[in-house]
Design an enzyme around this catalytic site. Structure first.
Site, PDB file in Angstrom:
ATOM      1  N   SER A 133      27.097   7.535  25.684  1.00  0.00           N
ATOM      2  CA  SER A 133      26.515   8.112  24.468  1.00  0.00           C
ATOM      3  C   SER A 133      26.072   7.020  23.504  1.00  0.00           C
ATOM      4  O   SER A 133      26.663   5.953  23.451  1.00  0.00           O
ATOM      5  CB  SER A 133      27.528   9.007  23.760  1.00  0.00           C
ATOM      6  OG  SER A 133      26.962   9.475  22.552  1.00  0.00           O
ATOM      7  N   LYS A 187      31.750  13.901  28.178  1.00  0.00           N
ATOM      8  CA  LYS A 187      30.455  13.584  27.550  1.00  0.00           C
ATOM      9  C   LYS A 187      29.719  14.883  27.187  1.00  0.00           C
ATOM     10  O   LYS A 187      29.080  14.984  26.140  1.00  0.00           O
ATOM     11  CB  LYS A 187      29.609  12.720  28.499  1.00  0.00           C
ATOM     12  CG  LYS A 187      28.140  12.546  28.088  1.00  0.00           C
ATOM     13  CD  LYS A 187      28.004  11.774  26.781  1.00  0.00           C
ATOM     14  CE  LYS A 187      26.642  11.349  26.354  1.00  0.00           C
ATOM     15  NZ  LYS A 187      25.463  12.047  26.634  1.00  0.00           N
ATOM     16  N   HIS A 190      31.260  16.232  24.130  1.00  0.00           N
ATOM     17  CA  HIS A 190      30.773  15.383  23.031  1.00  0.00           C
ATOM     18  C   HIS A 190      29.415  15.901  22.545  1.00  0.00           C
ATOM     19  O   HIS A 190      29.194  16.064  21.351  1.00  0.00           O
ATOM     20  CB  HIS A 190      30.662  13.927  23.500  1.00  0.00           C
ATOM     21  CG  HIS A 190      29.813  13.053  22.628  1.00  0.00           C
ATOM     22  ND1 HIS A 190      28.431  13.112  22.644  1.00  0.00           N
ATOM     23  CD2 HIS A 190      30.128  12.120  21.705  1.00  0.00           C
ATOM     24  CE1 HIS A 190      27.945  12.262  21.762  1.00  0.00           C
ATOM     25  NE2 HIS A 190      28.953  11.639  21.180  1.00  0.00           N
ATOM     26  N   ASN A 191      28.532  16.165  23.472  1.00  0.00           N
ATOM     27  CA  ASN A 191      27.196  16.631  23.082  1.00  0.00           C
ATOM     28  C   ASN A 191      27.255  18.014  22.443  1.00  0.00           C
ATOM     29  O   ASN A 191      26.507  18.303  21.509  1.00  0.00           O
ATOM     30  CB  ASN A 191      26.263  16.655  24.296  1.00  0.00           C
ATOM     31  CG  ASN A 191      25.811  15.259  24.687  1.00  0.00           C
ATOM     32  OD1 ASN A 191      26.508  14.285  24.442  1.00  0.00           O
ATOM     33  ND2 ASN A 191      24.656  15.149  25.299  1.00  0.00           N
ATOM     34  N   GLU A 194      28.264  17.533  19.030  1.00  0.00           N
ATOM     35  CA  GLU A 194      27.093  16.946  18.341  1.00  0.00           C
ATOM     36  C   GLU A 194      26.124  18.054  17.894  1.00  0.00           C
ATOM     37  O   GLU A 194      25.629  18.034  16.757  1.00  0.00           O
ATOM     38  CB  GLU A 194      26.422  15.976  19.316  1.00  0.00           C
ATOM     39  CG  GLU A 194      25.149  15.334  18.853  1.00  0.00           C
ATOM     40  CD  GLU A 194      24.535  14.489  19.990  1.00  0.00           C
ATOM     41  OE1 GLU A 194      25.255  13.699  20.627  1.00  0.00           O
ATOM     42  OE2 GLU A 194      23.329  14.639  20.247  1.00  0.00           O
TER      43      GLU A 194
HETATM   44  P1  NBP Z   1      14.523   9.003  32.274  1.00  0.00           P
HETATM   45  O1  NBP Z   1      15.512  10.099  32.213  1.00  0.00           O
HETATM   46  O2  NBP Z   1      13.203   9.194  31.635  1.00  0.00           O
HETATM   47  O3  NBP Z   1      14.283   8.610  33.825  1.00  0.00           O
HETATM   48  C1  NBP Z   1      13.326   7.663  34.203  1.00  0.00           C
HETATM   49  C2  NBP Z   1      13.893   6.757  35.265  1.00  0.00           C
HETATM   50  O4  NBP Z   1      14.291   7.523  36.415  1.00  0.00           O
HETATM   51  C3  NBP Z   1      12.846   5.755  35.763  1.00  0.00           C
HETATM   52  O5  NBP Z   1      13.490   4.536  36.013  1.00  0.00           O
HETATM   53  C4  NBP Z   1      12.362   6.415  37.060  1.00  0.00           C
HETATM   54  O6  NBP Z   1      11.799   5.527  37.956  1.00  0.00           O
HETATM   55  C5  NBP Z   1      13.661   6.936  37.565  1.00  0.00           C
HETATM   56  N1  NBP Z   1      13.549   7.894  38.672  1.00  0.00           N
HETATM   57  C6  NBP Z   1      13.108   9.170  38.672  1.00  0.00           C
HETATM   58 BR1  NBP Z   1      12.413  10.031  37.237  1.00  0.00          BR
HETATM   59  N2  NBP Z   1      13.155   9.749  39.888  1.00  0.00           N
HETATM   60  C7  NBP Z   1      13.640   8.792  40.693  1.00  0.00           C
HETATM   61  C8  NBP Z   1      13.913   8.758  42.077  1.00  0.00           C
HETATM   62  N3  NBP Z   1      13.726   9.829  42.836  1.00  0.00           N
HETATM   63  N4  NBP Z   1      14.376   7.608  42.605  1.00  0.00           N
HETATM   64  C9  NBP Z   1      14.553   6.524  41.837  1.00  0.00           C
HETATM   65  N5  NBP Z   1      14.337   6.491  40.501  1.00  0.00           N
HETATM   66  C10 NBP Z   1      13.867   7.626  39.948  1.00  0.00           C
HETATM   67  O7  NBP Z   1      15.172   7.636  31.722  1.00  0.00           O
HETATM   68  P2  NBP Z   1      16.047   7.380  30.420  1.00  0.00           P
HETATM   69  O8  NBP Z   1      15.577   8.142  29.226  1.00  0.00           O
HETATM   70  O9  NBP Z   1      16.206   5.928  30.338  1.00  0.00           O
HETATM   71  O10 NBP Z   1      17.466   8.026  30.787  1.00  0.00           O
HETATM   72  C11 NBP Z   1      18.208   7.592  31.921  1.00  0.00           C
HETATM   73  C12 NBP Z   1      19.453   8.458  32.038  1.00  0.00           C
HETATM   74  O11 NBP Z   1      20.259   8.278  30.871  1.00  0.00           O
HETATM   75  C13 NBP Z   1      19.157   9.956  32.118  1.00  0.00           C
HETATM   76  O12 NBP Z   1      20.064  10.567  32.992  1.00  0.00           O
HETATM   77  C14 NBP Z   1      19.402  10.432  30.713  1.00  0.00           C
HETATM   78  O13 NBP Z   1      19.758  11.789  30.652  1.00  0.00           O
HETATM   79  C15 NBP Z   1      20.553   9.534  30.306  1.00  0.00           C
HETATM   80  N6  NBP Z   1      20.707   9.362  28.859  1.00  0.00           N
HETATM   81  C16 NBP Z   1      19.630   9.192  28.063  1.00  0.00           C
HETATM   82  C17 NBP Z   1      19.805   9.024  26.700  1.00  0.00           C
HETATM   83  C18 NBP Z   1      18.631   8.795  25.795  1.00  0.00           C
HETATM   84  O14 NBP Z   1      18.838   8.706  24.586  1.00  0.00           O
HETATM   85  N7  NBP Z   1      17.415   8.666  26.332  1.00  0.00           N
HETATM   86  C19 NBP Z   1      21.081   9.004  26.146  1.00  0.00           C
HETATM   87  C20 NBP Z   1      22.161   9.144  26.986  1.00  0.00           C
HETATM   88  C21 NBP Z   1      21.969   9.324  28.347  1.00  0.00           C
HETATM   89  P3  NBP Z   1      10.207   5.240  37.906  1.00  0.00           P
HETATM   90  O15 NBP Z   1      10.009   4.209  36.837  1.00  0.00           O
HETATM   91  O16 NBP Z   1       9.907   4.721  39.261  1.00  0.00           O
HETATM   92  O17 NBP Z   1       9.529   6.536  37.619  1.00  0.00           O
END
Ligand code: NBP
Length: 484
Positions: A133, A187, A190-191, A194
């Site tokens: 988080s 987690k 937590h959400n 939130e």
């Molecule tokens: P995203 O949730 O937008 O995912 C994008 C990433 O997933 C890219 O690296 C993409 O690769 C990869 N990907 C996908 Br889509 N399908 C794939 C596959 N079949 N094989 C391999 N890679 C694949 O990224 P994010 O916002 O950085 O979040 C990452 C994780 O963290 C998520 O689970 C999210 O829920 C969690 N999270 C996010 C936040 C936040 O604030 N954003 C907070 C807490 C947790 P590519 O570049 O090749 O398309």
């Protein structure tokens, strides 16, 4: 890089915003060398180019990624939760060996994590679902981390996660929550909390604005002031900043030009769905989820816009006193949201056999995460004083706080209702509180109704056993039957 030298102690797969920031955070800590891999290689190249100081070891294939990692290989997956996570796990299982550790740091549903942990364990590889988080800023500078998984994987993973976690009062905001899906479960809760916290703050703002006519900037000052007291928290702090923001294009308060339809990514709904399955009344969290749903129904809202409201408007004579009432109502409702969230953790731990230390959970939420708040220390203290505490709101500190604030809470809910201003989370939290403390509930009548139409039986207050009344015939001559 030859791809055959095992030099990295940790790897990250998935280099969108969260993965990149987490990889940079890992690389910035003494002793870590970080291998990185992304499905589309451009992201890997870009990260290496933008951050040469990180000393990343980039890989172009899963094979090269595995060869770059020292044993036990440890990799954190940060990809879009769902099918992407399964796809990456399959690839890592293919190139990893027994004893290695795969960590899913995405927002997975905990039941998926339980399923994945079971499947991966059969290969001898460890699988850890870790809730992370703090958004992108937290991933970069120090998140709150909630890992599940085996004790064995925690031995390797613990020091690495401690090195990147936020620090609150000298302690890293990470603990081994419990086995398999425990980390993602916590987690999720937590959400859920939130969601409730944000909705309560939004209701407080709305009541103050409509009740006193203060501008968003003036209300920002109120929130900034509140942030110096018992409500001190990240969400109160950022609320002041959001309210103070002016829209560059129009010069109006930004909050007035943002469309009033709240989005959601689903973890609040998961919390409520799970709580329903567990039979835990997380009514404040549920109201927050539903309030977002209601806001996002423009057609229904437009159709209902001319329906009548009360004749009364909020008639506030003493604005300062009203603001203080709202502050107290917010604090009391927030206590209920946390109390309900911890009830869900207790029920989940019981259902899934996790040994979750509630006080430790409150402690790791003090830094890095979105609900970080001063009063989490009080929660840790409450569970330290009484590990078997049946409801957080009954712990002396919180019981005193609610006793002190409940009259103001009632005045605010009454004022909102009379003026037709929706305050669903305030009102629902108060109803929950009154339900919990009620000497007798109309559940007795519900049991009577259930027995009438479905012979569902009932218990009596004066005798042991299970009873059914013969309702047919002359209902003045009911007969109780002990079915034991
Ligand atoms: P995203 O949730 O937008 O995912 C994008 C990433 O997933 C890219 O690296 C993409 O690769 C990869 N990907 C996908 Br889509 N399908 C794939 C596959 N079949 N094989 C391999 N890679 C694949 O990224 P994010 O916002 O950085 O979040 C990452 C994780 O963290 C998520 O689970 C999210 O829920 C969690 N999270 C996010 C936040 C936040 O604030 N954003 C907070 C807490 C947790 P590519 O570049 O090749 O398309």
């Amino acid at each position: 890089m030859s791809g055959t030298e095992a030099q990295a102690n940790i790897g990250v797969v998935g280099l969108a915003v969260m993965g990149s920031n987490l990889a940079r955070n890992l690389a910035s800590r003494e002793g870590n060398t970080v291998a990185i891999f992304n499905r589309s290689h451009e992201k890997t190249e870009a990260l290496v180019e933008e951050h040469p100081e990180a000393g990343f070891l980039p890989a172009t294939s899963y094979e090269e990624f595995a060869a770059t990692l020292s044993k036990p290989r440890t990799a954190i997956i940060m990809v879009k939760a769902g099918a992407g996570t399964d796809a990456v796990i399959d690839e890592l299982v293919r190139v990893f060996e027994p004893g290695d550790i795969i960590v899913d740091g995405g927002n997975a549903l905990f039941t998926d994590t339980i399923r994945r942990e079971k499947a991966v364990r059969e290969t001898g590889i460890n699988f850890v679902g870790a809730g992370i988080s703090g958004g992108e800023e937290g991933a970069l500078n120090g998140p709150s981390i909630m890992p599940g998984g085996s004790d064995e994987s925690w031995v390797t993973l613990g020091p690495i996660l401690k090195s990147i976690a936020a620090v609150a009062e000298g302690e890293p905001c990470v603990t081994h929550v419990g086995h398999d899906g425990a980390g993602h479960f916590v987690k999720m809760i937590h959400n859920g909390i939130e969601y409730a916290d944000m909705q309560l703050i939004a209701e407080a703002y709305d009541l103050i604005r409509k009740g006193t006519g203060k501008t968003p900037a003036e209300i920002a000052d109120i929130f900034a002031e509140w942030n110096r007291g018992e409500l001190e928290s990240y969400l109160i702090e950022i609320t002041a900043e959001v309210l103070r923001q002016t829209d560059a294009a129009t010069g109006r308060p930004l909050v007035d030009v943002i469309l009033d339809q709240a989005g959601a990514k689903g973890t609040g709904a998961w919390t409520v769905q799970t709580a329903l399955d567990l039979g835990v009344p997380v009514s404040g969290i549920a109201e927050a989820v539903f309030a977002r749903s209601l806001s996002s129904k423009p057609a229904q809202r437009a159709a209902a816009a001319d329906l009548p409201g009360p004749d009364e408007t909020l008639d506030i004579h003493d604005a300062d006193a009203f603001v203080e009432d709202v502050r107290q109502a917010l604090y009391a409702s927030k206590i209920i949201a946390y109390s309900q969230g911890f009830d869900a953790i207790v029920a989940g731990a019981e259902q899934y056999g996790w040994d979750i230390k509630k006080g430790d959970i409150a402690a790791i939420w003090r830094g890095g995460c979105i609900i970080r708040a001063q009063f989490l220390n009080r929660i840790t203290e409450a569970y330290a004083a009484d590990p078997g505490l049946v409801a957080l709101v009954t712990a002396p500190y919180f019981a005193d706080a609610v006793a002190r604030t409940q009259q103001a809470w009632r005045r605010v809910v009454v004022a909102a209702t009379e003026a037709g201003i929706p305050a669903p989370a305030f009102a629902s939290s108060l109803a929950y509180y009154d339900g919990l403390r009620a000497d007798r509930l109309p559940a007795a009548l519900v049991q009577g109704q259930r027995d009438f139409f479905g012979a569902h039986t009932y218990k009596r207050i004066d005798r042991e056993g299970t009873f059914h009344t013969l309702w047919s015939g002359d209902r003045s001559e009911v007969e109780a039957v002990d079915t034991h």
